[in-house]
Write a protein that holds these residues in place. Structure first.
Motif, PDB file in Angstrom:
ATOM      1  N   SER A  17      26.416  42.142  27.806  1.00 24.34           N
ATOM      2  CA  SER A  17      26.352  42.522  29.219  1.00 24.34           C
ATOM      3  C   SER A  17      26.259  41.285  30.101  1.00 24.34           C
ATOM      4  O   SER A  17      25.749  40.240  29.687  1.00 24.34           O
ATOM      5  CB  SER A  17      25.133  43.410  29.481  1.00 24.34           C
ATOM      6  OG  SER A  17      25.200  44.609  28.745  1.00 24.34           O
ATOM      7  N   ASN A  58      34.786  53.558  43.394  1.00 17.24           N
ATOM      8  CA  ASN A  58      35.907  53.874  42.531  1.00 17.24           C
ATOM      9  C   ASN A  58      36.110  52.727  41.555  1.00 17.24           C
ATOM     10  O   ASN A  58      35.783  51.578  41.871  1.00 17.24           O
ATOM     11  CB  ASN A  58      37.188  54.198  43.301  1.00 17.24           C
ATOM     12  CG  ASN A  58      37.747  53.019  44.040  1.00 17.24           C
ATOM     13  OD1 ASN A  58      37.206  52.601  45.044  1.00 17.24           O
ATOM     14  ND2 ASN A  58      38.847  52.484  43.542  1.00 17.24           N
ATOM     15  N   TYR A  59      36.593  53.069  40.373  1.00 15.00           N
ATOM     16  CA  TYR A  59      36.718  52.122  39.276  1.00 15.00           C
ATOM     17  C   TYR A  59      38.112  52.180  38.661  1.00 15.00           C
ATOM     18  O   TYR A  59      38.757  53.235  38.632  1.00 15.00           O
ATOM     19  CB  TYR A  59      35.711  52.448  38.170  1.00 15.00           C
ATOM     20  CG  TYR A  59      34.266  52.335  38.567  1.00 15.00           C
ATOM     21  CD1 TYR A  59      33.568  53.433  39.081  1.00 15.00           C
ATOM     22  CD2 TYR A  59      33.583  51.132  38.434  1.00 15.00           C
ATOM     23  CE1 TYR A  59      32.245  53.330  39.450  1.00 15.00           C
ATOM     24  CE2 TYR A  59      32.246  51.024  38.792  1.00 15.00           C
ATOM     25  CZ  TYR A  59      31.589  52.126  39.301  1.00 15.00           C
ATOM     26  OH  TYR A  59      30.267  52.016  39.662  1.00 15.00           O
ATOM     27  N   ASP A  61      40.417  52.527  35.493  1.00 15.87           N
ATOM     28  CA  ASP A  61      40.204  53.317  34.280  1.00 15.87           C
ATOM     29  C   ASP A  61      39.686  52.455  33.134  1.00 15.87           C
ATOM     30  O   ASP A  61      38.881  52.916  32.310  1.00 15.87           O
ATOM     31  CB  ASP A  61      41.506  54.003  33.864  1.00 15.87           C
ATOM     32  CG  ASP A  61      41.881  55.148  34.787  1.00 15.87           C
ATOM     33  OD1 ASP A  61      43.055  55.557  34.762  1.00 15.87           O
ATOM     34  OD2 ASP A  61      40.997  55.628  35.534  1.00 15.87           O
ATOM     35  N   LYS A  64      35.812  52.064  33.623  1.00 12.50           N
ATOM     36  CA  LYS A  64      35.002  53.245  33.903  1.00 12.50           C
ATOM     37  C   LYS A  64      34.042  53.519  32.756  1.00 12.50           C
ATOM     38  O   LYS A  64      34.404  53.375  31.586  1.00 12.50           O
ATOM     39  CB  LYS A  64      35.932  54.450  34.127  1.00 12.50           C
ATOM     40  CG  LYS A  64      35.403  55.496  35.058  1.00 12.50           C
ATOM     41  CD  LYS A  64      36.503  56.503  35.421  1.00 12.50           C
ATOM     42  CE  LYS A  64      37.482  55.910  36.383  1.00 12.50           C
ATOM     43  NZ  LYS A  64      38.498  56.893  36.826  1.00 12.50           N
ATOM     44  N   ASP A  65      32.819  53.879  33.093  1.00  7.26           N
ATOM     45  CA  ASP A  65      31.743  54.180  32.133  1.00  7.26           C
ATOM     46  C   ASP A  65      31.161  52.943  31.473  1.00  7.26           C
ATOM     47  O   ASP A  65      30.234  53.057  30.655  1.00  7.26           O
ATOM     48  CB  ASP A  65      32.220  55.149  31.033  1.00  7.26           C
ATOM     49  CG  ASP A  65      32.691  56.480  31.585  1.00  7.26           C
ATOM     50  OD1 ASP A  65      33.646  57.050  31.048  1.00  7.26           O
ATOM     51  OD2 ASP A  65      32.090  56.942  32.585  1.00  7.26           O
ATOM     52  N   ARG A  66      31.683  51.760  31.788  1.00  9.51           N
ATOM     53  CA  ARG A  66      31.104  50.513  31.260  1.00  9.51           C
ATOM     54  C   ARG A  66      30.572  49.624  32.381  1.00  9.51           C
ATOM     55  O   ARG A  66      29.579  48.917  32.206  1.00  9.51           O
ATOM     56  CB  ARG A  66      32.150  49.731  30.456  1.00  9.51           C
ATOM     57  CG  ARG A  66      32.673  50.478  29.248  1.00  9.51           C
ATOM     58  CD  ARG A  66      33.547  49.575  28.371  1.00  9.51           C
ATOM     59  NE  ARG A  66      34.717  49.093  29.099  1.00  9.51           N
ATOM     60  CZ  ARG A  66      34.990  47.813  29.310  1.00  9.51           C
ATOM     61  NH1 ARG A  66      34.178  46.864  28.865  1.00  9.51           N
ATOM     62  NH2 ARG A  66      36.106  47.466  29.965  1.00  9.51           N
ATOM     63  N   THR A  68      29.278  49.117  36.470  1.00 12.40           N
ATOM     64  CA  THR A  68      28.667  49.807  37.598  1.00 12.40           C
ATOM     65  C   THR A  68      28.605  48.869  38.785  1.00 12.40           C
ATOM     66  O   THR A  68      28.041  47.771  38.690  1.00 12.40           O
ATOM     67  CB  THR A  68      27.251  50.292  37.263  1.00 12.40           C
ATOM     68  OG1 THR A  68      27.292  51.160  36.121  1.00 12.40           O
ATOM     69  CG2 THR A  68      26.647  51.044  38.442  1.00 12.40           C
ATOM     70  N   ASN A  83      28.680  46.242  31.152  1.00 12.04           N
ATOM     71  CA  ASN A  83      28.125  46.515  29.823  1.00 12.04           C
ATOM     72  C   ASN A  83      29.247  46.734  28.817  1.00 12.04           C
ATOM     73  O   ASN A  83      30.396  46.965  29.197  1.00 12.04           O
ATOM     74  CB  ASN A  83      27.228  47.754  29.876  1.00 12.04           C
ATOM     75  CG  ASN A  83      26.049  47.590  30.802  1.00 12.04           C
ATOM     76  OD1 ASN A  83      25.527  46.484  30.976  1.00 12.04           O
ATOM     77  ND2 ASN A  83      25.605  48.692  31.392  1.00 12.04           N
ATOM     78  N   SER A  84      28.898  46.670  27.550  1.00 15.08           N
ATOM     79  CA  SER A  84      29.867  46.899  26.472  1.00 15.08           C
ATOM     80  C   SER A  84      31.143  46.081  26.691  1.00 15.08           C
ATOM     81  O   SER A  84      32.262  46.598  26.602  1.00 15.08           O
ATOM     82  CB  SER A  84      30.211  48.396  26.385  1.00 15.08           C
ATOM     83  OG  SER A  84      29.057  49.171  26.169  1.00 15.08           O
TER      84      SER A  84
END
Length: 121
Positions: A17, A58-59, A61, A64-66, A68, A83-84
């Motif tokens: 991270s 908005n992110y 693709d 997204k989900d990694r 913020t 992250n990740s």
């Protein structure tokens, strides 16, 4: 004068991270959208994440989900928590902010000079 300055890049192992920060300073009247773009070697600059003054996000693709994105309007600062992380996230990350200065009615897109993020073992 208005300046936008990024910090927080560096070398990280896959799965790790990093948190990027970007602070706008100077004769600022208001800031609208703020965002993070990235440019990998040999590729065009692309949007990673964007946030409005009201907090809507908005992110891309691919992040997204990694990743913020968040902002502190009192500090004129935007953050990107990553992250990740993957090797394909390696890029120069640029901060962008749509700023109206206190000496002009125009809203201008300001760019930082970029901060390098390298994801490698």
């Amino acid at each position: 004068q208005v300046q936008v300055l990024e910090s927080g890049g560096g070398l990280v192992q896959p799965g790790g991270s990093l948190r990027l920060s970007c602070a706008a300073s100077g004769r600022i009247f208001s800031i609208n959208d703020m965002g993070w773009y990235r440019q990998a070697p040999g590729k065009e600059r692309e949007l990673a994440a964007r946030i409005t003054s009201g907090g809507s996000t908005n992110y891309a693709d691919s992040v997204k989900d990694r990743f913020t994105i968040s902002r502190d309007n009192a500090k004129n600062t935007v953050y990107l928590q990553m992250n990740s992380l993957k090797p394909e996230d390696t890029a120069v990350y640029y901060c962008n902010a749509a700023i109206r200065s206190d000496y002009s009615a125009d809203r201008i897109n300001y760019w930082g000079k970029g901060t390098l993020v390298t994801v490698s073992s």
